[in-house]
Scaffold this motif. Structure first.
Motif, mmCIF file in Angstrom:
data_model
loop_
_atom_site.group_PDB
_atom_site.id
_atom_site.type_symbol
_atom_site.label_atom_id
_atom_site.label_comp_id
_atom_site.label_asym_id
_atom_site.label_seq_id
_atom_site.Cartn_x
_atom_site.Cartn_y
_atom_site.Cartn_z
ATOM 1 N N ILE A 95 2.465 12.188 -8.390
ATOM 2 C CA ILE A 95 1.028 11.432 -7.899
ATOM 3 C C ILE A 95 1.479 10.381 -6.907
ATOM 4 O O ILE A 95 2.394 9.766 -7.115
ATOM 5 C CB ILE A 95 0.185 11.024 -9.128
ATOM 6 N N PHE A 96 0.926 10.625 -5.782
ATOM 7 C CA PHE A 96 0.927 9.601 -4.611
ATOM 8 C C PHE A 96 -0.075 8.550 -4.618
ATOM 9 O O PHE A 96 -1.164 9.109 -4.702
ATOM 10 C CB PHE A 96 1.495 10.317 -3.338
ATOM 11 N N GLU A 97 0.212 7.232 -4.330
ATOM 12 C CA GLU A 97 -0.852 6.269 -4.260
ATOM 13 C C GLU A 97 -0.742 5.595 -2.809
ATOM 14 O O GLU A 97 0.108 5.152 -2.562
ATOM 15 C CB GLU A 97 -1.066 5.606 -5.284
ATOM 16 N N THR A 98 -1.753 5.185 -2.130
ATOM 17 C CA THR A 98 -1.837 4.492 -1.008
ATOM 18 C C THR A 98 -2.787 3.365 -1.064
ATOM 19 O O THR A 98 -4.105 4.046 -1.271
ATOM 20 C CB THR A 98 -1.454 5.278 0.288
ATOM 21 N N ARG A 99 -2.644 2.168 -0.888
ATOM 22 C CA ARG A 99 -3.662 1.110 -0.748
ATOM 23 C C ARG A 99 -3.512 0.343 0.386
ATOM 24 O O ARG A 99 -2.317 0.059 1.016
ATOM 25 C CB ARG A 99 -3.341 0.397 -1.983
ATOM 26 N N HIS A 100 -4.618 -0.039 0.939
ATOM 27 C CA HIS A 100 -4.475 -0.835 2.081
ATOM 28 C C HIS A 100 -5.210 -2.205 1.724
ATOM 29 O O HIS A 100 -6.408 -2.147 1.399
ATOM 30 C CB HIS A 100 -5.338 -0.384 3.375
ATOM 31 N N LEU A 101 -4.760 -3.320 1.923
ATOM 32 C CA LEU A 101 -5.234 -4.680 1.578
ATOM 33 C C LEU A 101 -5.365 -5.337 2.924
ATOM 34 O O LEU A 101 -4.411 -5.686 3.388
ATOM 35 C CB LEU A 101 -4.601 -5.530 0.668
ATOM 36 N N VAL A 102 -6.572 -5.613 3.212
ATOM 37 C CA VAL A 102 -6.709 -6.350 4.374
ATOM 38 C C VAL A 102 -7.011 -7.932 4.152
ATOM 39 O O VAL A 102 -7.915 -8.083 3.771
ATOM 40 C CB VAL A 102 -7.889 -5.811 5.234
#
Length: 113
Positions: free
Chosen positions: A2-9
C-alpha cells in the motif's frame, strides 16, 4: 503493498508561525530574536526569513531546504500533525508558501489459502 502520498501546504502565515516556534528553541543560533516580518520561499524549497530587530534594522536569514524541512517537522510535531518517521519527505515552493510531500508504503499480507 500500500502506497500513501500526502501533501501539506504551509501558507505564508503558517511559515511565520513555524519559524516563530523555531526562534524560541533553546540554544538555536540560526534565527536571531526579533519580529518575523516575512518568510519568502525559494524555488529549491529553502526560505529567506526577514527579521525586524528594532525600528530600522532588518536582517535576512537564509535557510537551506534541509533545515527548512526540519523546522516544518518540528512545527508539525508541536501542532500534533502526525508524520511517519520512515516516510520519504520532500519540500517544494508552492503558490502561497511551501508544500511538504510525504510518501510512505507498507507491506500487506493475506490470509493463507
Amino acid at each position: 503493498m500500500i502506497f500513501e502520498t500526502r501533501h501539506l501546504v504551509f501558507t505564508n502565515s503558517a511559515l511565520k508561525k513555524a519559524f516563530g516556534w523555531y526562534q524560541k528553541v533553546p540554544n538555536q543560533t540560526d534565527l536571531p530574536l526579533g519580529l518575523i516580518a516575512s518568510v519568502v520561499p525559494k524555488s529549491d524549497g529553502g526560505v529567506v526569513v526577514m527579521v525586524q530587530q528594532g525600528a530600522a534594522k532588518v536582517r535576512d536569514v537564509a535557510f537551506m531546504p534541509s533545515k527548512t524541512l526540519g523546522i516544518l517537522l518540528l512545527f508539525c510535531r508541536r501542532q500534533k500533525i502526525p508524520i511517519p518517521r520512515d516516510a520519504d519527505k520532500d519540500i517544494f515552493q508552492s503558490d502561497d508558501g511551501i508544500m511538504l510531500t510525504i510518501r510512505g508504503s507498507c507491506s500487506t499480507t493475506a490470509p493463507p489459502p
